[in-house]
Design a protein around this motif. Structure first.
Motif, short mmCIF file in Angstrom:
data_model
loop_
_atom_site.label_atom_id
_atom_site.label_comp_id
_atom_site.label_asym_id
_atom_site.label_seq_id
_atom_site.Cartn_x
_atom_site.Cartn_y
_atom_site.Cartn_z
N GLY A 104 20.65 -6.79 -3.57
CA GLY A 104 21.91 -6.85 -2.85
C GLY A 104 21.83 -6.02 -1.58
N SER A 105 22.76 -5.08 -1.41
CA SER A 105 22.79 -4.23 -0.22
C SER A 105 21.90 -3.00 -0.35
CB SER A 105 24.22 -3.78 0.07
OG SER A 105 24.74 -3.05 -1.02
N LYS A 106 21.34 -2.79 -1.53
CA LYS A 106 20.50 -1.62 -1.77
C LYS A 106 19.03 -1.98 -1.63
CE LYS A 106 23.79 0.52 -4.99
NZ LYS A 106 23.96 1.09 -6.36
N SER A 107 18.25 -1.04 -1.12
CA SER A 107 16.82 -1.28 -0.97
C SER A 107 16.10 0.06 -0.91
CB SER A 107 16.53 -2.09 0.30
OG SER A 107 16.94 -1.36 1.46
N GLY A 108 14.78 0.00 -1.02
CA GLY A 108 14.01 1.23 -0.96
C GLY A 108 12.53 0.95 -1.14
N VAL A 109 11.74 1.98 -0.94
CA VAL A 109 10.30 1.92 -1.20
C VAL A 109 9.95 3.15 -2.02
CG1 VAL A 109 7.98 1.91 -0.22
CG2 VAL A 109 9.83 0.70 0.97
N TRP A 110 9.45 2.94 -3.22
CA TRP A 110 9.07 4.04 -4.10
C TRP A 110 7.55 4.16 -4.13
CZ3 TRP A 110 12.48 2.65 -8.98
CH2 TRP A 110 13.84 2.82 -8.64
N ARG A 111 7.05 5.33 -3.75
CA ARG A 111 5.62 5.58 -3.89
C ARG A 111 5.24 5.49 -5.36
NH1 ARG A 111 4.62 10.50 -3.38
NH2 ARG A 111 2.41 10.34 -2.88
N TYR A 112 4.08 4.96 -5.65
CA TYR A 112 3.68 4.75 -7.04
C TYR A 112 3.69 6.04 -7.86
CZ TYR A 112 2.39 0.20 -5.19
OH TYR A 112 2.44 -1.02 -4.58
N ASP B 182 0.83 -1.21 0.00
CA ASP B 182 0.00 0.00 0.00
C ASP B 182 0.86 1.26 0.00
OD1 ASP B 182 -2.31 -1.47 -0.02
OD2 ASP B 182 -2.54 -1.46 2.16
N GLU B 183 2.09 1.17 0.54
CA GLU B 183 2.98 2.33 0.59
C GLU B 183 3.65 2.59 -0.76
OE1 GLU B 183 3.02 -0.12 2.94
OE2 GLU B 183 1.77 1.13 4.26
N GLY B 184 3.86 1.53 -1.55
CA GLY B 184 4.52 1.69 -2.83
C GLY B 184 5.28 0.43 -3.23
N LEU B 185 6.18 0.59 -4.20
CA LEU B 185 7.01 -0.51 -4.68
C LEU B 185 8.21 -0.68 -3.75
CD1 LEU B 185 8.08 -2.62 -6.71
CD2 LEU B 185 9.00 -0.70 -8.05
N SER B 186 8.23 -1.79 -3.01
CA SER B 186 9.34 -2.09 -2.12
C SER B 186 10.31 -3.00 -2.85
CB SER B 186 8.82 -2.78 -0.85
OG SER B 186 9.89 -3.21 -0.03
N TRP B 187 11.62 -2.68 -2.82
CA TRP B 187 12.59 -3.47 -3.56
C TRP B 187 13.89 -3.62 -2.78
CZ3 TRP B 187 17.23 -1.11 -4.75
CH2 TRP B 187 17.25 0.29 -4.68
#
Length: 202
Positions: free
Chosen positions: A46-54, A38-43
């Motif tokens: 490797g060591s990188k990550s994030g959550v992008w709002r749609y 519901d918050e966005g695209l979580s990805w």
């Protein structure tokens, strides 16, 4: 050359269950993992990550990218408004000699991502195929090889080299199937949330 065929994307209902997808880009390293929340695209890659709002996803490019070990491989390049880019592939490495297709899961994930973006009022650029310059180079290569094979085939027939002629016909058929399919599917063009390009989905 055929146009990209439409595929209807059904929008997700509010608070739909999260959709997830994962693949291994290589034998070494961890899997790339994605989840639609519901918050966005979580990805995580490797060591990188994030959550992008749609609404913060700036662009998606869908393309067909076959490789020697997997002739049916599709790719989605997703770019955020901040310029970050992540890649989603429809295949996953299993062993040194095995690259496994994940057609159904990839298609479902990409379709639902578009549906959630549309629901969030996204104005992202939706691009199908490869870049115009790369596409033009592919067309030129295809034309040059076709002319060369035609010339060699005419010479083989004129000199009675039937075995060589048959070899050229077989080579031309294989080349047209592989390169011709790549060029046909990857014709550059924009698409909409309502009509995803069928040729660029497994």
């Amino acid at each position: 050359m055929s146009e990209l065929q439409p595929h209807d994307a059904t929008p997700s209902a509010p608070h739909a269950p999260a959709a997830s997808y994962a693949y291994k880009a290589s034998l070494i390293g961890s899997a790339h993992q994605f989840e639609l929340t519901d918050e966005g695209l979580s990805w995580q890659a490797g060591s990188k990550s994030g959550v992008w709002r749609y609404p913060d996803i700036a662009a998606i490019r869908l393309s067909y990218r076959p490789v020697s070990m997997q002739s049916r491989r599709f790719r989605a390049d997703i770019e955020s408004a901040s310029g970050q880019r992540i890649v989603v592939l429809s295949t996953s490495w299993q062993t040194v000699a095995l690259m496994t297709p994940q057609d159904r899961d990839y298609r479902a994930f990409i379709t639902q991502l578009h549906a959630r973006m549309r629901q969030a009022g996204s104005r992202a650029m939706l691009i199908g195929g490869i870049g115009p310059k790369t596409y033009a180079a592919g067309i030129l290569l295809l034309a040059l090889v076709t002319v060369a094979i035609a010339g060699l085939l005419i010479r083989a027939i004129a000199t009675g080299e039937w075995a060589g002629g048959l070899f050229l016909i077989g080579f031309a058929a294989l080349f047209s199937w592989q390169i011709g399919g790549f060029v046909r599917r990857n014709r550059p063009g924009a698409y909409t949330f309502d009509h995803l390009p069928e040729a660029l989905l497994p």
